[in-house]
Design a protein around this motif. Sequence first.
Motif, PDB file in Angstrom:
ATOM      1  N   GLN A  21       0.833  -1.206   0.000  1.00  0.00           N
ATOM      2  CA  GLN A  21       0.000   0.000   0.000  1.00  0.00           C
ATOM      3  C   GLN A  21       0.871   1.261   0.000  1.00  0.00           C
ATOM      4  OE1 GLN A  21      -2.151  -1.022   3.576  1.00  0.00           O
ATOM      5  NE2 GLN A  21      -4.059  -1.293   2.411  1.00  0.00           N
ATOM      6  N   ARG A  22       1.937   1.246   0.792  1.00  0.00           N
ATOM      7  CA  ARG A  22       2.811   2.419   0.856  1.00  0.00           C
ATOM      8  C   ARG A  22       3.533   2.624  -0.459  1.00  0.00           C
ATOM      9  NH1 ARG A  22       5.512   1.433   6.642  1.00  0.00           N
ATOM     10  NH2 ARG A  22       7.267   1.194   5.263  1.00  0.00           N
ATOM     11  N   LEU A  23       4.014   1.549  -1.086  1.00  0.00           N
ATOM     12  CA  LEU A  23       4.694   1.681  -2.376  1.00  0.00           C
ATOM     13  C   LEU A  23       3.740   2.161  -3.474  1.00  0.00           C
ATOM     14  CD1 LEU A  23       7.056  -1.417  -2.311  1.00  0.00           C
ATOM     15  CD2 LEU A  23       7.708   0.990  -2.096  1.00  0.00           C
ATOM     16  N   ASP A  24       2.502   1.677  -3.454  1.00  0.00           N
ATOM     17  CA  ASP A  24       1.510   2.148  -4.424  1.00  0.00           C
ATOM     18  C   ASP A  24       1.256   3.647  -4.259  1.00  0.00           C
ATOM     19  OD1 ASP A  24       1.188  -0.349  -5.577  1.00  0.00           O
ATOM     20  OD2 ASP A  24      -0.628  -0.835  -4.429  1.00  0.00           O
ATOM     21  N   ALA A  25       1.151   4.091  -3.019  1.00  0.00           N
ATOM     22  CA  ALA A  25       0.924   5.514  -2.759  1.00  0.00           C
ATOM     23  C   ALA A  25       2.125   6.340  -3.213  1.00  0.00           C
ATOM     24  CB  ALA A  25       0.647   5.746  -1.275  1.00  0.00           C
ATOM     25  N   ILE A  26       3.324   5.850  -2.962  1.00  0.00           N
ATOM     26  CA  ILE A  26       4.539   6.557  -3.393  1.00  0.00           C
ATOM     27  C   ILE A  26       4.577   6.656  -4.915  1.00  0.00           C
ATOM     28  CG2 ILE A  26       7.066   6.394  -3.521  1.00  0.00           C
ATOM     29  CD1 ILE A  26       6.916   5.159  -0.655  1.00  0.00           C
ATOM     30  N   GLU A  27       4.230   5.563  -5.590  1.00  0.00           N
ATOM     31  CA  GLU A  27       4.221   5.569  -7.053  1.00  0.00           C
ATOM     32  C   GLU A  27       3.248   6.610  -7.582  1.00  0.00           C
ATOM     33  OE1 GLU A  27       4.096   2.288 -10.561  1.00  0.00           O
ATOM     34  OE2 GLU A  27       2.434   2.211  -9.125  1.00  0.00           O
ATOM     35  N   ARG A  28       2.063   6.708  -6.999  1.00  0.00           N
ATOM     36  CA  ARG A  28       1.079   7.702  -7.445  1.00  0.00           C
ATOM     37  C   ARG A  28       1.616   9.121  -7.261  1.00  0.00           C
ATOM     38  NH1 ARG A  28      -2.451   4.212  -4.771  1.00  0.00           N
ATOM     39  NH2 ARG A  28      -2.620   5.633  -3.022  1.00  0.00           N
ATOM     40  N   VAL A  29       2.266   9.371  -6.144  1.00  0.00           N
ATOM     41  CA  VAL A  29       2.824  10.708  -5.887  1.00  0.00           C
ATOM     42  C   VAL A  29       3.928  11.030  -6.885  1.00  0.00           C
ATOM     43  CG1 VAL A  29       4.099  12.117  -4.223  1.00  0.00           C
ATOM     44  CG2 VAL A  29       2.192  10.704  -3.446  1.00  0.00           C
ATOM     45  N   LEU A  30       4.795  10.055  -7.151  1.00  0.00           N
ATOM     46  CA  LEU A  30       5.885  10.288  -8.104  1.00  0.00           C
ATOM     47  C   LEU A  30       5.344  10.516  -9.517  1.00  0.00           C
ATOM     48  CD1 LEU A  30       8.545   7.749  -6.816  1.00  0.00           C
ATOM     49  CD2 LEU A  30       8.553  10.240  -6.578  1.00  0.00           C
ATOM     50  N   PHE A  31       4.306   9.790  -9.896  1.00  0.00           N
ATOM     51  CA  PHE A  31       3.700  10.007 -11.211  1.00  0.00           C
ATOM     52  C   PHE A  31       3.103  11.404 -11.283  1.00  0.00           C
ATOM     53  CE2 PHE A  31       4.834   5.967 -12.255  1.00  0.00           C
ATOM     54  CZ  PHE A  31       4.129   5.338 -13.266  1.00  0.00           C
ATOM     55  N   ALA A  32       2.435  11.838 -10.200  1.00  0.00           N
ATOM     56  CA  ALA A  32       1.853  13.189 -10.184  1.00  0.00           C
ATOM     57  C   ALA A  32       2.955  14.242 -10.280  1.00  0.00           C
ATOM     58  CB  ALA A  32       1.031  13.392  -8.918  1.00  0.00           C
ATOM     59  N   LEU A  33       4.061  14.018  -9.600  1.00  0.00           N
ATOM     60  CA  LEU A  33       5.183  14.952  -9.658  1.00  0.00           C
ATOM     61  C   LEU A  33       5.761  15.015 -11.073  1.00  0.00           C
ATOM     62  CD1 LEU A  33       7.172  16.841  -8.271  1.00  0.00           C
ATOM     63  CD2 LEU A  33       8.513  14.865  -7.620  1.00  0.00           C
ATOM     64  N   ALA A  34       5.911  13.864 -11.709  1.00  0.00           N
ATOM     65  CA  ALA A  34       6.425  13.832 -13.084  1.00  0.00           C
ATOM     66  C   ALA A  34       5.492  14.593 -14.015  1.00  0.00           C
ATOM     67  CB  ALA A  34       6.598  12.388 -13.552  1.00  0.00           C
ATOM     68  N   ARG A  35       4.194  14.365 -13.882  1.00  0.00           N
ATOM     69  CA  ARG A  35       3.237  15.059 -14.751  1.00  0.00           C
ATOM     70  C   ARG A  35       3.264  16.564 -14.509  1.00  0.00           C
ATOM     71  NH1 ARG A  35      -0.005  10.248 -13.638  1.00  0.00           N
ATOM     72  NH2 ARG A  35      -0.002   9.008 -15.541  1.00  0.00           N
ATOM     73  N   ALA A  36       3.436  16.984 -13.258  1.00  0.00           N
ATOM     74  CA  ALA A  36       3.519  18.422 -12.949  1.00  0.00           C
ATOM     75  C   ALA A  36       4.737  19.060 -13.606  1.00  0.00           C
ATOM     76  CB  ALA A  36       3.572  18.634 -11.432  1.00  0.00           C
ATOM     77  N   GLN A  37       5.763  18.260 -13.863  1.00  0.00           N
ATOM     78  CA  GLN A  37       6.976  18.754 -14.520  1.00  0.00           C
ATOM     79  C   GLN A  37       6.904  18.580 -16.036  1.00  0.00           C
ATOM     80  OE1 GLN A  37       9.457  20.367 -12.862  1.00  0.00           O
ATOM     81  NE2 GLN A  37       8.043  20.214 -11.141  1.00  0.00           N
ATOM     82  N   GLY A  38       5.747  18.133 -16.534  1.00  0.00           N
ATOM     83  CA  GLY A  38       5.569  17.974 -17.975  1.00  0.00           C
ATOM     84  C   GLY A  38       6.113  16.666 -18.526  1.00  0.00           C
ATOM     85  N   ILE A  39       6.320  15.687 -17.655  1.00  0.00           N
ATOM     86  CA  ILE A  39       6.836  14.384 -18.065  1.00  0.00           C
ATOM     87  C   ILE A  39       5.706  13.379 -17.996  1.00  0.00           C
ATOM     88  CG2 ILE A  39       8.471  12.549 -17.495  1.00  0.00           C
ATOM     89  CD1 ILE A  39      10.144  14.753 -16.049  1.00  0.00           C
ATOM     90  N   ASN A  40       5.538  12.610 -19.070  1.00  0.00           N
ATOM     91  CA  ASN A  40       4.527  11.558 -19.060  1.00  0.00           C
ATOM     92  C   ASN A  40       5.206  10.268 -18.660  1.00  0.00           C
ATOM     93  OD1 ASN A  40       2.520   9.699 -19.458  1.00  0.00           O
ATOM     94  ND2 ASN A  40       2.051  10.310 -21.544  1.00  0.00           N
ATOM     95  N   PRO A  41       4.966   9.768 -17.436  1.00  0.00           N
ATOM     96  CA  PRO A  41       5.642   8.558 -16.959  1.00  0.00           C
ATOM     97  C   PRO A  41       5.383   7.336 -17.839  1.00  0.00           C
ATOM     98  CG  PRO A  41       4.454   9.617 -15.162  1.00  0.00           C
ATOM     99  CD  PRO A  41       4.061  10.318 -16.432  1.00  0.00           C
ATOM    100  N   ASP A  42       4.252   7.304 -18.526  1.00  0.00           N
ATOM    101  CA  ASP A  42       3.943   6.159 -19.390  1.00  0.00           C
ATOM    102  C   ASP A  42       4.860   6.096 -20.607  1.00  0.00           C
ATOM    103  OD1 ASP A  42       1.858   5.429 -17.671  1.00  0.00           O
ATOM    104  OD2 ASP A  42       0.468   6.797 -18.685  1.00  0.00           O
ATOM    105  N   ASP A  43       5.467   7.220 -20.978  1.00  0.00           N
ATOM    106  CA  ASP A  43       6.369   7.254 -22.125  1.00  0.00           C
ATOM    107  C   ASP A  43       7.800   6.864 -21.773  1.00  0.00           C
ATOM    108  OD1 ASP A  43       4.257   8.120 -23.654  1.00  0.00           O
ATOM    109  OD2 ASP A  43       4.834  10.232 -23.579  1.00  0.00           O
ATOM    110  N   LEU A  44       8.081   6.593 -20.514  1.00  0.00           N
ATOM    111  CA  LEU A  44       9.437   6.320 -20.071  1.00  0.00           C
ATOM    112  C   LEU A  44       9.846   4.855 -20.219  1.00  0.00           C
ATOM    113  CD1 LEU A  44       9.583   8.568 -16.889  1.00  0.00           C
ATOM    114  CD2 LEU A  44      10.468   9.065 -19.169  1.00  0.00           C
ATOM    115  N   ASP A  45       8.931   4.003 -20.584  1.00  0.00           N
ATOM    116  CA  ASP A  45       9.268   2.571 -20.725  1.00  0.00           C
ATOM    117  C   ASP A  45      10.202   2.326 -21.868  1.00  0.00           C
ATOM    118  OD1 ASP A  45       7.733   1.906 -18.560  1.00  0.00           O
ATOM    119  OD2 ASP A  45       5.937   1.534 -19.759  1.00  0.00           O
TER     120      ASP A  45
END
Length: 84
Positions: free
Chosen positions: A60-84
């Motif tokens: 649960q904690r790792l899932d929450a951290i992942e969501r926060v990091l994805f939100a941070l990436a999007r706020a910086q104009g980075i699409n995390p889905d494109d990083l694969d």
Amino acid sequence: MATSDERLRDLEAEASRTGRTLAEHDEQLQRFGEQQATAFGNTDSLAAAIGTVGDRTITQRLDAIERVLFALARAQGINPDDLD
């Protein structure tokens, strides 16, 4: 030799360029401030996501951290889905 009218026009043009430059810098500083506020908010969210030991499962904690990091990436104009 430049006339006083020509010198005055040159000075006015320079003042106009300087004013535009200062306005552009002011806008950029404002954007940086907004990004910083978002980043600090995300950092607070990350701290809340981690929580205290025993509060939540590690999954649960790792899932929450992942969501926060994805939100941070999007706020910086980075699409995390494109990083694969």
